[in-house]
Design an enzyme around this catalytic site. Structure first.
Site, PDB file in Angstrom:
ATOM      1  N   SER A  74       8.885 -17.460  29.274  1.00  0.00           N
ATOM      2  CA  SER A  74       9.012 -16.618  30.466  1.00  0.00           C
ATOM      3  C   SER A  74      10.472 -16.458  30.867  1.00  0.00           C
ATOM      4  CB  SER A  74       8.232 -17.243  31.622  1.00  0.00           C
ATOM      5  OG  SER A  74       8.535 -16.615  32.850  1.00  0.00           O
ATOM      6  N   TYR A 111       6.407 -23.871  37.354  1.00  0.00           N
ATOM      7  CA  TYR A 111       6.000 -22.964  36.280  1.00  0.00           C
ATOM      8  C   TYR A 111       7.136 -22.791  35.279  1.00  0.00           C
ATOM      9  CZ  TYR A 111       5.032 -18.570  33.876  1.00  0.00           C
ATOM     10  OH  TYR A 111       4.860 -17.611  32.910  1.00  0.00           O
TER      11      TYR A 111
END
Length: 334
Positions: free
Chosen positions: A130, A155
């Site tokens: 990501s 995350y």
């Protein structure tokens, strides 16, 4: 016929990738836990589309890949040559509310899939990272050579940890891998927790939208078809492994790429285009920055362009109306 295993097959990117692989004649085994982080019905509708297109070339198994015993049992008699590991617990803000879900899915789950790849001897393991790994990086555009050891959310930390685990497996077991740092993916069949969906839903319903950091945000919005073309280019071209020990260590078969649109767009301009596509104005409520968020993302895609010829073609002026049209059709809005 090439056979692929895709985790997160009922997800936004997973479904779109599986669809394109099926349309070119490949076989796909899809696994997904169908958790309720967002609409399970949406996930089932995506799977129904894959079944319609793929027929007996598409196999779906509902399973949590963070459960190694069940994973081994479910895959025992199935054949596949490549793994595309897209499944994960997504969302920056939800990681603040429910951190344990991220450790289980993104850390334990990633390790489990690496173990499957190692023991099956797959030819290529492609996995989702990501743009969140860049954290508070202020040097733009974000380059894969930048340091990424200051994540701003759990995350992001799990995604960086996944990259490190993959690096270890490439070194120890010479497992060919490609990690893909996605930049704000949007398009038809997208996720309801993403800004594009939230803004569209609320504008069409006449509800106010929340605009964080008082609108001073920029994102490298990347249309789903551009993302999938990049994934497939990577999938079909595993990294080389010369097997030679060089200064500073061995040449490992592990690559990292940014996949973005290479355009950093103003959030306010995005909202303008959504308003035009919806045919009505938004009631904009300006708020401070949310914890764990960053003001701007911008992908340097030189590496994947040079290696694989990746060239995104869809601007938000084209992609946003396509999403809004799909959203209206999916929800039966005239």
């Amino acid at each position: 016929m090439t056979e692929h295993l895709i985790t997160g097959a009922a997800g936004f990117i997973g479904m779109t990738l599986a669809l394109q692989l099926l349309e070119r004649g490949d076989r796909v085994i899809g696994i997904d836990s169908l958790n309720d982080y967002y609409s399970v019905q949406l996930k089932k509708d995506r799977l129904a589309r894959l079944q319609d297109i793929g027929g007996d070339r598409f196999t779906f198994i509902q399973i949590d890949f963070s459960d190694m015993a069940e994973l081994d049992k479910s895959l025992k008699h199935l054949q596949f040559d490549r793994i595309i590991h897209l499944g994960a617990q997504a969302g920056v803000r939800y990681s603040i509310e429910n951190p344990h879900a991220y450790v289980q899915s993104n850390l334990v789950g990633h390790l489990n899939m690496l173990e499957v790849a190692r023991h099956r001897g797959v030819s290529h393991f492609v996995y989702a990272s990501s743009s969140s790994v860049y954290g508070g990086n202020t040097q733009l555009p974000f380059s894969v050579s930048d340091r990424v050891d200051h994540p701003l959310s759990l995350y992001a930390a799990t995604k960086k940890a996944d990259e490190l685990m993959s690096e270890t497996y490439a070194h120890l077991y010479r497992l060919p891998q490609t990690g893909l740092r996605f930049f704000t993916v949007y398009g038809p069949w997208g996720r309801p927790d993403m800004a594009m969906w939230i803004f569209t839903r609320k504008i069409l319903a006449g509800e106010p939208i929340e605009v964080f950091n008082h609108g001073n945000m920029r994102r490298d919005f990347t249309y789903i078809d551009d993302i999938v073309s990049g994934i497939i280019a990577c999938l079909d071209n595993p990294p080389p492994d010369d097997g030679l020990v060089k200064a500073g260590g061995s040449q490992k078969p592990h690559r990292l790429y940014n996949i973005g649109n290479h355009r950093s767009e103003e959030l306010m301009r995005l909202i303008d285009i959504i308003e035009q596509s919806c045919g009505q104005k938004a009631d904009r409520q300006f708020l401070p920055m949310q914890p764990g968020d960053v003001p701007e993302t911008f992908a340097d895609i030189d590496a994947i362009q040079s290696d694989l010829g990746y060239a995104p073609t869809t601007s938000i002026d084209v992609g946003v109306p396509k999403f809004v049209d799909w959203y209206k059709s999916y929800h039966g809005i005239g």
